[in-house]
Design an enzyme around this catalytic site. Structure first.
Site, short mmCIF file in Angstrom:
data_model
loop_
_atom_site.label_atom_id
_atom_site.label_comp_id
_atom_site.label_asym_id
_atom_site.label_seq_id
_atom_site.Cartn_x
_atom_site.Cartn_y
_atom_site.Cartn_z
N TRP A 356 -6.74 1.02 12.57
CA TRP A 356 -5.69 0.80 13.58
C TRP A 356 -4.74 1.98 13.68
O TRP A 356 -3.96 2.07 14.62
CB TRP A 356 -4.92 -0.49 13.26
N ASP A 357 -4.86 2.91 12.75
CA ASP A 357 -4.06 4.13 12.79
C ASP A 357 -4.25 4.88 14.11
O ASP A 357 -3.35 5.57 14.59
CB ASP A 357 -4.44 5.09 11.66
N GLU A 484 -0.23 -4.27 2.79
CA GLU A 484 -1.42 -4.84 2.17
C GLU A 484 -1.18 -5.31 0.73
O GLU A 484 -2.12 -5.66 0.02
CB GLU A 484 -2.55 -3.81 2.22
N LYS A 596 3.79 -1.98 0.36
CA LYS A 596 2.99 -0.76 0.35
C LYS A 596 3.44 0.23 1.41
O LYS A 596 3.51 1.44 1.17
CB LYS A 596 1.52 -1.11 0.56
N GLN A 597 3.74 -0.28 2.61
CA GLN A 597 4.08 0.56 3.75
C GLN A 597 4.86 -0.27 4.75
O GLN A 597 4.91 -1.50 4.63
CB GLN A 597 2.80 1.12 4.38
#
Length: 769
Positions: A356-357, A484, A596-597
């Site tokens: 999806w980046d 995630e 995580k992000q």
């Protein structure tokens, strides 16, 4: 947790320079000096062979093999079959010897070593002087490029100059399919046909299972006459010849290669051979110098429209130009059946898969630099809509579910918690359509392809979501968001918010088509067996969508129950524990509020206009201390938020390693390949961060700031057919149209009509770092 640079490259604004060969850094350098042109990519390995640690990688976009995961066969919905990009033809194959001694930088004595990637021209060169055991000195320069104007062409030049002797240099040059796929240790190629004569050599490789084929041909010429002997062995065809070395005289050996890929296995081998042979005829009349000139001219045009300048920070000047260079190498819109892998064509990590980046991090770069490429990336998703429909059925849903990882459109991820729980690709595709059409106004794409894709995504979102038995709200249960580290959660805020926006946009597009393209809409409705009741159903879901929010604080809860999770002080985690996936048990990662992000911050960035500055502030200040940036994509989003919030020191700290993630090997894994989507994020970081650009509203906004460390910077965007330049220094901002028609922009909250004369505005004090 602190990341630090492993600096060994010479800092230069236009070149990547390696001096004094270091075997310990060889695999990292092979990634950094990778070349590509969307069609094919080649790592920076030594073409003459190297017996030390090396990762010889040669890749062709979309060429892959299939693997089985027997453990997945027991459960419906878990992927049964994966696929992965494979190591392909070594078309640079070269071997060099002098008086029986073989050149090998692992054992040979060399001096004056230098390797240079010229970003202005796209040419990679490497030179050194080889001293043999008998004291002979031979200066050698290797030069290579993969053509940006003739994507099937690869070009190689070797220059010899004897420094203290006259003699014979023995050379082998060929085409070799004996490459080993690093992650499996296997070779996946058969070679049904080879041919060689004085004029050219050619070979065909065919993959074992997918039966994709590559036809390769090469022509070798020199500034002196060569007596070439054709050598054939298993999966190899080449020449052996001797070069007459005369002291002080340079001799060039040029190799022009055609690599022709055929992915349709129904195409007969004889037909491919005939077509490849016909295409290869152009090599006989081409020259290395002509190919190089065309290739370098392409890069000159790129820099005219895409360059970013930074005064006062040479490291990041070099870094951002390297990032821009790699983005154009990786993809420039030649083929809508291709996409962007997380490592591009520079290594096998992530198996060459698209994530999806592409739509969230890479697409903005192309929208504002190469709209054709942006459209083609979205056409790739339309061309793989059928596979997305199949995937939704596997998950007991309707519509289209785009895969979390793919090359051919089918889900390739065998980790069920990602492949079955993450829907970021589907909503990212919808966002990409929204963003692309908003900026370019490409209604043809929207009506011909975009609307159908949107409807099928909405059908999936409608059937994957459900209604709460307690509150009656609509939401998503048993999901995983961008963070995630939180698995099988309910009502992930990102997932719910992006679904809501996808429904709303799709409904708006259908209404627009009723007014402007009624016949096309009716044909589409008939094709999809679509009824107005679906719109009514989506509207109810929009109105009842659960968006977890603590109204007292204004903080969006990442998912139901997130606020109740045990807190982890991430600053107390020993640096030796990173990356956590390698040092913590898998389930331990999921048992706390560490992320995580960006998750909440991610949807607030994508739909920036929906949120007030204060809303961004409270959410940034809550989630930033909980984020460990285990993803290389993470720091850029935090830098953008910090810049918008006036936290200029934080913004620059997050940014510092964005452009040099790979050049300085911050994550200690550049050896696996470049962080291609993170490279895209570094462009986003400058333009959306320091440049303050926002593009999700009704007009382009800009609120430039400048880091304390910089004297000035500038960037360009292609907007509505015009090249717009933005220049910022300590005192002022200048915005003008370099070429094209005038454009409307909002700068520091006021609307302006920008033309070739441009405007100059004072830089507000709050925007100074």
């Amino acid at each position: 947790m602190q990341k630090y640079a492993d600096k060994y490259l010479v800092v230069n604004p236009w070149r990547i320079i390696e001096q004094n060969f270091d075997p310990e850094r060889n695999n990292v350098s092979e990634s950094i000096f990778s070349l590509g042109n969307e069609y094919m990519g080649i790592r920076g390995y030594f073409e003459e062979g190297y017996s030390g640690g090396s990762f010889l990688g040669s890749y062709f976009n979309g060429v892959y093999e299939i693997g089985e995961d027997a453990a997945a066969l027991h459960y419906k919905g878990i992927v049964k079959q994966t696929h992965f990009m494979i190591n392909a033809l070594d078309w640079l194959y070269t071997r060099i010897s002098l008086e029986g001694e073989n050149l090998d930088l692992a054992t040979s004595k060399i001096r004056d070593y230098e390797r240079v990637l010229d970003l202005k021209t796209g040419i990679l060169s490497r030179s050194f002087t080889w001293e043999t055991s008998k004291g002979k000195l031979l200066h050698i320069c290797f030069e290579r490029f993969v053509s940006m104007t003739s994507p099937k062409h690869g070009c190689q030049r070797i220059t010899f100059k004897a420094l203290n002797f006259d003699g014979q240099v023995e050379v082998s040059m060929g085409l070799d399919f004996n490459t080993i796929h690093r992650s499996t240790g296997k070779n996946y190629w058969n070679c049904p046909k080879v041919h060689g004569d004085e004029a050219a050599i050619s070979i065909m490789g065919k993959t074992s299972i997918t039966e994709q084929k590559i036809y390769s041909a090469a022509v070798v010429t020199s500034t002196q006459a060569l007596d070439k002997a054709v050598v054939e062995r298993e999966k190899y065809i080449g020449y052996e010849f001797r070069v007459k070395a005369v002291q002080g005289i340079e001799v060039n050996i040029d190799k022009l290669v055609l690599n022709y890929v055929e992915k349709d296995k129904s195409i007969d081998e004889s037909d491919l051979w005939a077509e490849g042979t016909k295409l290869a005829e152009e090599l006989l009349t081409a020259s290395y110098a002509e190919e190089k000139k065309k290739h370098s001219s392409y890069w000159e045009r790129v820099w005219d429209t895409s360059d970013i300048t930074i005064e006062g920070d040479l490291e990041n000047q070099q870094g951002i130009r390297y990032c821009i260079f790699q983005m154009h190498q990786t993809y420039h819109g030649e083929d809508p059946t291709l996409n962007i892998g997380a490592k591009g064509l520079t290594g096998e990590a992530y198996n060459g898969h698209t994530f999806w980046d592409t739509e969230t991090y890479c697409l903005p770069f192309y929208i504002f630099n190469n709209p054709k490429a942006a459209r083609n990336l979205l056409e790739y998703r339309y061309n793989t809509l059928e596979q997305a429909l199949e995937r939704a059925k596997q998950l007991d849903c309707e519509g289209a579910c785009y895969p979390i990882a793919t090359l051919n459109g089918r889900e390739a991820c065998t980790l069920w918690q990602h492949a079955s729980l993450q829907f970021q690709p589907s909503t990212a595709v919808a966002y990409g359509i929204f963003h692309y059409v908003k900026i370019t106004g490409d209604k043809e794409f929207l009506y011909e392809m975009g609307c159908e894709t949107l409807i099928q995504i909405c059908r999936f979102l409608a059937t994957r979501g459900d209604w709460s038995g307690r509150t009656g709200e609509f939401g998503y249960f048993g999901v995983m968001g961008p963070d995630e580290f939180q698995m099988m959660v309910n009502n992930n805020c990102y997932t719910n918010y992006m679904a809501k926006k996808t429904f709303e946009y799709t409904i708006d597009v259908i209404r627009e088509m009723k007014d402007n393209a009624a016949e096309k809409l009716q044909a589409l409705f008939a094709k999809l067996d679509f009824s107005e009741s679906e719109i009514n159903n989506w509207t109810k879901m929009v109105n009842k969508m659960r968006i977890p929010l603590d109204k007292a604080t204004g903080i969006y809860e990442q998912h139901d129950g997130y606020f109740d999770l045990p807190h982890v002080d991430i600053n107390k985690i020993p640096v030796e524990d990173f990356p956590l996936y390698n040092h913590w048990s898998y389930d331990r990662i999921y048992r706390n509020d560490m992320i995580k992000q960006p998750d909440v911050l991610m949807f607030m960035f994508l739909y920036s206009e929906d949120f007030s500055l204060e809303s961004k502030r409270v959410n940034y200040e809550f989630y930033e201390p909980r984020c460990i940036h285990e993803s290389s994509l993470s720091p850029s989003i935090h830098s953008i938020f910090a810049s918008e919030l006036g936290k200029h020191r934080e913004a620059f700290e997050f940014f510092k390693f964005a452009t040099r993630m790979d050049l300085d090997n911050y994550n200690r894994n550049t050896n696996e390949g470049l962080h291609t989507t993170s490279i895209a994020a570094s462009w986003v970081n400058i333009v959306y961060g320091f440049g303050g650009m926002r593009s999700d509203g009704n007009y382009i906004k800009m609120n430039p700031s400048i880091p304390k460390e910089w004297q000035s910077y500038s960037f360009k965007i292609l907007y509505k057919g015009s090249v717009v330049s933005v220049s910022v220094n300590k005192e002022a901002v200048k915005v003008k149209v370099n070429s094209g028609q005038k454009v409307s922009l909002n700068i520091y909250g006021s609307n302006y009509e920008i033309d070739e004369d441009g405007i100059i505005l004072p830089l507000p004090e709050r925007q100074k770092g």
